[in-house]
Design an enzyme around this catalytic site. Structure first.
Site, PDB file in Angstrom:
ATOM      1  N   SER A 135       0.784  -1.160  -0.026  1.00 48.44           N
ATOM      2  CA  SER A 135       0.062  -0.093   0.050  1.00 48.44           C
ATOM      3  C   SER A 135       0.875   1.236  -0.057  1.00 48.44           C
ATOM      4  O   SER A 135       2.087   1.402   0.385  1.00 48.44           O
ATOM      5  CB  SER A 135      -0.977   0.095   1.226  1.00 48.44           C
ATOM      6  OG  SER A 135      -1.764  -1.281   1.241  1.00 48.44           O
TER       7      SER A 135
ATOM      8  N   ASP B  80      -6.052 -18.129   6.370  1.00 48.27           N
ATOM      9  CA  ASP B  80      -7.261 -17.010   5.768  1.00 48.27           C
ATOM     10  C   ASP B  80      -7.601 -15.818   6.874  1.00 48.27           C
ATOM     11  O   ASP B  80      -8.215 -16.331   7.851  1.00 48.27           O
ATOM     12  CB  ASP B  80      -8.559 -17.829   5.543  1.00 48.27           C
ATOM     13  CG  ASP B  80      -9.662 -17.160   4.950  1.00 48.27           C
ATOM     14  OD1 ASP B  80      -9.620 -15.893   4.836  1.00 48.27           O
ATOM     15  OD2 ASP B  80     -10.577 -17.928   4.587  1.00 48.27           O
TER      16      ASP B  80
HETATM   17  N1  SAH Z   1      -0.343  -4.354   4.069  1.00 44.90           N
HETATM   18  C1  SAH Z   1       0.176  -5.011   2.750  1.00 44.90           C
HETATM   19  C2  SAH Z   1      -0.822  -5.436   1.914  1.00 44.90           C
HETATM   20  C3  SAH Z   1      -0.795  -6.450   0.789  1.00 44.90           C
HETATM   21  S1  SAH Z   1      -2.031  -6.251  -0.522  1.00 44.90           S
HETATM   22  C4  SAH Z   1       1.358  -4.334   2.348  1.00 44.90           C
HETATM   23  O1  SAH Z   1       1.271  -3.027   2.426  1.00 44.90           O
HETATM   24  O2  SAH Z   1       2.408  -5.029   1.816  1.00 44.90           O
HETATM   25  C5  SAH Z   1      -3.229  -7.286   0.340  1.00 44.90           C
HETATM   26  C6  SAH Z   1      -2.861  -8.688   0.927  1.00 44.90           C
HETATM   27  O3  SAH Z   1      -3.969  -9.581   1.509  1.00 44.90           O
HETATM   28  C7  SAH Z   1      -2.427  -9.569  -0.119  1.00 44.90           C
HETATM   29  O4  SAH Z   1      -0.988  -9.795   0.099  1.00 44.90           O
HETATM   30  C8  SAH Z   1      -3.018 -10.566  -0.292  1.00 44.90           C
HETATM   31  O5  SAH Z   1      -2.468 -11.971  -0.611  1.00 44.90           O
HETATM   32  C9  SAH Z   1      -3.931 -10.709   0.914  1.00 44.90           C
HETATM   33  N2  SAH Z   1      -5.163 -11.364   1.233  1.00 44.90           N
HETATM   34  C10 SAH Z   1      -5.944 -11.399   0.370  1.00 44.90           C
HETATM   35  N3  SAH Z   1      -7.170 -12.249   0.966  1.00 44.90           N
HETATM   36  C11 SAH Z   1      -6.643 -12.604   2.300  1.00 44.90           C
HETATM   37  C12 SAH Z   1      -7.138 -13.797   3.056  1.00 44.90           C
HETATM   38  N4  SAH Z   1      -8.410 -14.009   2.868  1.00 44.90           N
HETATM   39  N5  SAH Z   1      -6.273 -14.158   4.005  1.00 44.90           N
HETATM   40  C13 SAH Z   1      -5.098 -13.577   4.215  1.00 44.90           C
HETATM   41  N6  SAH Z   1      -4.664 -12.708   3.485  1.00 44.90           N
HETATM   42  C14 SAH Z   1      -5.360 -12.327   2.385  1.00 44.90           C
END
Ligand code: SAH
Length: 225
Positions: free
Chosen positions: A60, A144
């Site tokens: 982000s 999850d």
């Molecule tokens: N805070 C992180 C955001 C990454 S983008 C950063 O700034 O690097 C969002 C993330 O959520 C992705 O890595 C994706 O794999 C994860 N994600 C999506 N659905 C998910 C779920 N059900 N459980 C765990 N992680 C999930």
């Protein structure tokens, strides 16, 4: 304008963001100065914009990370326990860890194993990060995130870095009383940040903040469950 904020180094980026009013708390500024975004963002690390990190995920924008930390700030003090859902690159996990040091801990959870591994190796790029992994201040797990991570509950603060399709009760259940959840929630074509407080007496209060654009919180892609 957020995009105008960039720098040629991590400290220049963070200082420019603070000068532009995108970081208002000294504690958050110090924590973001301690974590080099170049260890987490593969390109344009010192620009206030999101960047792709593979697997349809993004790190982000720094102003979103700052805003999330500032919203959670009363609940992320030295000694606090924090859950970072959708930890992706691991950047925010380490910033949160810096805010709860000494004595606190942060669990970063992602549902894609290569991202869990990437977060681990990104954090290990600095001496401070390696120490946090070794002493248990930071733990990355695969799972999850819609179900939270009951093994580490209850939490003072839960941050969700991906947009939820609904208000997941499991996350509120895993908050301490008091505790605070920061979560983007999808509403039709728009997503909004919600700050959900579990009060001392157990009452739950939801506040809708601003519109945002996050990667969705979904089922794991095939091959990753
Ligand atoms: N805070 C992180 C955001 C990454 S983008 C950063 O700034 O690097 C969002 C993330 O959520 C992705 O890595 C994706 O794999 C994860 N994600 C999506 N659905 C998910 C779920 N059900 N459980 C765990 N992680 C999930």
């Amino acid at each position: 304008m957020a995009w105008a904020c960039s720098g040629s180094s991590n400290s220049e980026l963070i200082n420019n963001m603070a000068a532009a009013g995108l970081i208002t708390s000294d504690r958050v500024k110090r924590a973001m100065l301690e974590v080099d975004r170049a260890h987490y963002a593969p390109a344009r690390a010192y620009e206030d914009s999101p960047q792709p990190i593979g697997h349809s995920a993004t790190i982000s924008a720094p102003h979103m990370h700052a805003s999330a930390c500032e919203s959670l700030l009363p609940f992320i003090k030295p000694g606090s326990r924090v859950l970072d859902i959708g930890s992706g690159s691991g950047y925010l996990t380490q910033v949160l860890a810096s805010l709860v040091t000494p004595g606190g801990s942060v669990i970063g959870i992602d549902h894609i194993q290569p991202l869990v591994d990437m977060a681990q190796s990104n954090t290990a790029k600095s001496d401070a990060g390696r120490k946090m992994l070794q002493d248990g201040t930071i733990t990355y797990v695969k799972g999850d995130g819609r179900k939270g991570w009951p093994q580490g509950a209850p939490y003072d603060a839960i941050h969700v870095g991906a947009a939820a399709a609904e208000h997941h009760e499991a996350l509120v259940d895993q908050l301490k009383t008091p505790g605070r959840l920061f979560v983007p929630v999808e509403e039709g074509y728009v997503q909004h940040i919600y700050v959900v407080d579990k009060k001392q007496d157990g009452r739950v209060e939801r506040k809708k903040l601003y519109a945002v654009q996050y990667v969705p919180l979904t089922d794991a892609p095939s091959g990753h469950s």
